[in-house]
Design a protein around this motif. Structure first.
Motif, short mmCIF file in Angstrom:
data_model
loop_
_atom_site.label_atom_id
_atom_site.label_comp_id
_atom_site.label_asym_id
_atom_site.label_seq_id
_atom_site.Cartn_x
_atom_site.Cartn_y
_atom_site.Cartn_z
N ALA A 166 0.86 -1.18 0.00
CA ALA A 166 0.00 0.00 0.00
C ALA A 166 0.90 1.23 0.00
O ALA A 166 2.11 1.10 -0.03
CB ALA A 166 -0.90 -0.01 1.23
N ASP A 167 0.30 2.40 0.02
CA ASP A 167 1.09 3.62 0.16
C ASP A 167 0.32 4.62 1.02
O ASP A 167 -0.81 4.38 1.41
CB ASP A 167 1.50 4.20 -1.19
CG ASP A 167 0.34 4.62 -2.06
OD1 ASP A 167 -0.74 4.91 -1.53
OD2 ASP A 167 0.51 4.65 -3.29
N ALA A 168 0.96 5.74 1.28
CA ALA A 168 0.39 6.72 2.20
C ALA A 168 -0.85 7.41 1.65
O ALA A 168 -1.56 8.07 2.40
CB ALA A 168 1.46 7.75 2.57
N SER A 169 -1.15 7.24 0.37
CA SER A 169 -2.34 7.88 -0.20
C SER A 169 -3.62 7.35 0.45
O SER A 169 -4.67 8.00 0.38
CB SER A 169 -2.39 7.69 -1.71
OG SER A 169 -2.60 6.32 -2.04
N GLY A 170 -3.55 6.20 1.09
CA GLY A 170 -4.71 5.66 1.79
C GLY A 170 -5.17 6.53 2.94
O GLY A 170 -6.29 6.38 3.43
N TYR A 171 -4.34 7.46 3.35
CA TYR A 171 -4.68 8.36 4.45
C TYR A 171 -5.14 9.73 3.96
O TYR A 171 -5.28 10.66 4.75
CB TYR A 171 -3.48 8.54 5.38
CG TYR A 171 -3.04 7.25 6.04
CD1 TYR A 171 -3.88 6.58 6.90
CD2 TYR A 171 -1.80 6.70 5.77
CE1 TYR A 171 -3.50 5.40 7.50
CE2 TYR A 171 -1.40 5.51 6.37
CZ TYR A 171 -2.26 4.87 7.23
OH TYR A 171 -1.87 3.69 7.81
N ALA A 172 -5.41 9.86 2.67
CA ALA A 172 -5.75 11.16 2.08
C ALA A 172 -6.97 11.81 2.72
O ALA A 172 -7.04 13.04 2.78
CB ALA A 172 -5.95 11.01 0.57
N ALA B 184 6.28 7.65 3.23
CA ALA B 184 6.18 6.60 2.22
C ALA B 184 7.20 5.51 2.57
O ALA B 184 8.40 5.75 2.58
CB ALA B 184 6.48 7.16 0.84
N VAL B 185 6.71 4.35 2.92
CA VAL B 185 7.58 3.23 3.25
C VAL B 185 7.77 2.42 1.97
O VAL B 185 6.79 1.98 1.37
CB VAL B 185 6.96 2.36 4.37
CG1 VAL B 185 7.87 1.21 4.74
CG2 VAL B 185 6.67 3.23 5.59
N PRO B 186 9.00 2.22 1.54
CA PRO B 186 9.24 1.64 0.21
C PRO B 186 9.12 0.12 0.11
O PRO B 186 9.74 -0.47 -0.75
CB PRO B 186 10.66 2.10 -0.11
CG PRO B 186 11.32 2.19 1.23
CD PRO B 186 10.23 2.67 2.16
N ASN B 187 8.34 -0.52 0.95
CA ASN B 187 8.17 -1.98 0.82
C ASN B 187 6.97 -2.22 -0.09
O ASN B 187 5.85 -2.20 0.33
CB ASN B 187 7.99 -2.65 2.18
CG ASN B 187 6.88 -2.03 3.00
OD1 ASN B 187 6.43 -0.93 2.73
ND2 ASN B 187 6.43 -2.74 4.00
N ARG B 188 7.26 -2.45 -1.37
CA ARG B 188 6.19 -2.50 -2.34
C ARG B 188 6.01 -3.85 -3.02
O ARG B 188 5.00 -4.11 -3.63
CB ARG B 188 6.42 -1.44 -3.41
CG ARG B 188 6.50 -0.01 -2.88
CD ARG B 188 5.23 0.39 -2.16
NE ARG B 188 4.10 0.41 -3.05
CZ ARG B 188 3.63 1.46 -3.69
NH1 ARG B 188 4.21 2.60 -3.54
NH2 ARG B 188 2.59 1.37 -4.46
#
Length: 51
Positions: A17-23, A40-44
């Protein structure tokens, strides 16, 4: 009597996931006077993380 410093809310997303989920929640927290950090945690990907 002194006041405690205001807290900083740190939002850390889960895997794949990414931080956009907290928008939607970030503006609400800021409106309440809180400092917010959503790095942004880079574990993708499994392969990328394993490398």
């Amino acid at each position: 009597m002194s006041r405690s410093p205001k807290p900083t809310v740190v939002l850390v997303h889960g895997a794949f996931a990414d931080a956009s989920g907290y928008a939607q929640v970030i503006p609400r927290l800021i409106a309440r006077g809180l400092d917010v950090v959503a790095p942004a945690v880079p574990n993708r990907s499994l392969i990328g993380d394993a490398a």
